[in-house]
Design an enzyme around this catalytic site. Structure first.
Site, PDB file in Angstrom:
ATOM      1  N   TYR A  59     -10.646  57.018 -88.415  1.00 25.88           N
ATOM      2  CA  TYR A  59     -10.533  57.625 -89.735  1.00 25.88           C
ATOM      3  C   TYR A  59     -11.753  58.488 -90.051  1.00 25.88           C
ATOM      4  O   TYR A  59     -12.866  57.985 -90.232  1.00 25.88           O
ATOM      5  CB  TYR A  59     -10.367  56.556 -90.809  1.00 25.88           C
ATOM      6  CG  TYR A  59      -9.172  55.661 -90.638  1.00 25.88           C
ATOM      7  CD1 TYR A  59      -8.072  56.046 -89.854  1.00 25.88           C
ATOM      8  CD2 TYR A  59      -9.119  54.416 -91.245  1.00 25.88           C
ATOM      9  CE1 TYR A  59      -6.978  55.213 -89.692  1.00 25.88           C
ATOM     10  CE2 TYR A  59      -8.014  53.585 -91.099  1.00 25.88           C
ATOM     11  CZ  TYR A  59      -6.959  53.985 -90.312  1.00 25.88           C
ATOM     12  OH  TYR A  59      -5.871  53.154 -90.154  1.00 25.88           O
ATOM     13  N   HIS A 125      -5.946  49.664 -82.009  1.00 32.01           N
ATOM     14  CA  HIS A 125      -5.208  50.566 -82.901  1.00 32.01           C
ATOM     15  C   HIS A 125      -3.872  50.999 -82.286  1.00 32.01           C
ATOM     16  O   HIS A 125      -2.886  51.197 -83.002  1.00 32.01           O
ATOM     17  CB  HIS A 125      -6.086  51.795 -83.184  1.00 32.01           C
ATOM     18  CG  HIS A 125      -5.806  52.468 -84.474  1.00 32.01           C
ATOM     19  ND1 HIS A 125      -6.731  53.255 -85.114  1.00 32.01           N
ATOM     20  CD2 HIS A 125      -4.699  52.495 -85.264  1.00 32.01           C
ATOM     21  CE1 HIS A 125      -6.218  53.724 -86.246  1.00 32.01           C
ATOM     22  NE2 HIS A 125      -4.989  53.293 -86.343  1.00 32.01           N
ATOM     23  N   PRO A 205       2.856  51.050 -97.062  1.00 31.67           N
ATOM     24  CA  PRO A 205       3.932  50.297 -97.707  1.00 31.67           C
ATOM     25  C   PRO A 205       4.663  51.086 -98.787  1.00 31.67           C
ATOM     26  O   PRO A 205       5.719  50.657 -99.248  1.00 31.67           O
ATOM     27  CB  PRO A 205       3.193  49.095 -98.315  1.00 31.67           C
ATOM     28  CG  PRO A 205       1.818  49.610 -98.591  1.00 31.67           C
ATOM     29  CD  PRO A 205       1.523  50.539 -97.441  1.00 31.67           C
ATOM     30  N   GLY A 207       5.715  54.270 -98.315  1.00 33.07           N
ATOM     31  CA  GLY A 207       6.346  55.415 -97.671  1.00 33.07           C
ATOM     32  C   GLY A 207       5.457  56.631 -97.629  1.00 33.07           C
ATOM     33  O   GLY A 207       5.901  57.756 -97.852  1.00 33.07           O
TER      34      GLY A 207
END
Length: 337
Positions: A59, A125, A205, A207
């Protein structure tokens, strides 16, 4: 003081029933917050009662870990910290390397950026197809024995791969995209986690924002990773926004927001499931956390099921490149490109 939120068990850790996915503070989605706003949101999350923070070496190519390191680590004893390896920066680009040498190197970099000597939960990951999962897990076992990590997790892997990894060392958590419009974990992974005593962490969660009402018919701007995802393009996006409108109406009838309905639905799917929504907005974070106090009827939750049967979402959930790196099972008629 933090509120006494409901908790759930992820491996050896007792965490808030909703955690925080930190990716979009530094990576992926646009617009990104300024430094002060990102730090403010993280501290608000901790003050509000969130005790589970999820980041990754990927990230922002380390910037997200640096953000958490300088913002939260003076309160290290108040939360469970999760990060990830294997998928990370390689020669300035997103790359996949599950070799033991790469895992050890990425872990050392993460410890330095996070300003810690121990990461509670450390995930692979993705699965590197060039490296047997047993070898990658072995590297994590050695890191655990050295006291550098507390538990081992896997992300976006199939039930078969999870079982192979679990045979080497107990897996504490599996993380995969899961929401009403992404039901792939229901094929095999959720059952495998329940059978093996593995916690399940649901990322995206809401979308990827669409089911929270944060995506318009104008689509996604260039530079946002969702612009490359078929579900957010053209006719697919229009069809998915029509689904969202039905979800919005259902939530309004139930007296909550669509985001809260998504999270309440996920929490109802099993006691081993912990969703980790991400946001850059404190008001949205508070909205998400209010889902913990909802008391929705079985009829409302069943209506979500009816609205989003497997395959209801239009378009593939990943770009071609990202789909090639995801090991999670797919439905027989699922569009993959």
């Amino acid at each position: 003081m933090p509120q006494p939120f409901p908790t759930r068990q992820i491996g050896p850790f007792t965490v808030s029933a909703i955690g925080l996915g930190c990716m979009n503070l530094s990576h992926g989605y646009l617009p990104r917050p300024g430094t002060a706003d990102a730090e403010r949101l993280l501290l608000h999350a901790l003050d509000s009662g969130i005790t589970f923070f999820d980041t990754a070496a990927l990230y922002g190519f380390g910037r997200n870990e640096e953000l958490l390191g300088r913002t939260l680590m003076h309160r290290r004893g108040e939360f469970t910290l999760a990060s990830k390896c294997v998928l990370a920066e390689i020669d300035g680009k997103r790359g996949l390397d599950g070799s033991p040498e790469a895992i050890a190197r990425v872990l050392e970099d993460s410890l330095r950026r996070l300003r810690v000597d121990h990461i509670d939960l450390y995930y692979m990951h993705r699965l590197d197809p060039k490296v047997p999962v047993e070898e990658s897990v072995g590297a994590l076992v050695r890191a655990k024995e050295a006291g550098k990590i507390g538990a081992i997790g896997l992300s976006e892997m199939s039930a078969a791969t999870i079982r192979r990894a679990h045979a080497v060392h107990p897996i504490a958590a599996v993380q995969t995209e899961y929401s009403p419009w992404t039901r792939n974990p229901e094929i095999a992974v959720l059952d495998s986690c329940a059978q093996l005593g593995i916690g399940f962490v649901a990322f995206s969660p809401l979308g990827r924002g669409l089911l929270a009402g944060n995506v318009s018919g104008a689509g996604i701007g260039e530079g946002d990773l969702r612009a490359d995802i078929p579900r957010f393009q053209g006719d697919h996006l229009a069809a998915n926004l029509a689904l969202y409108e039905k979800m919005r109406a259902l939530a309004a009838e139930a007296g909550c927001t669509p985001a809260q309905l998504c999270l309440a639905w996920l929490l109802s799917r099993g006691p081993h499931i912990v969703p980790i929504p991400g946001t850059t907005n404190i008001a949205h974070l508070d909205e998400d956390l209010a889902a913990l106090s909802l008391d929705l009827s079985d009829d409302v939750l069943a209506a979500v099921d009816a609205l989003f049967p497997a395959g209801a979402a239009a378009g593939a959930r990943y770009s071609r490149m990202a789909q090639a790196q995801a090991g999670t099972e797919t439905f027989p008629d699922e569009e993959l490109v």
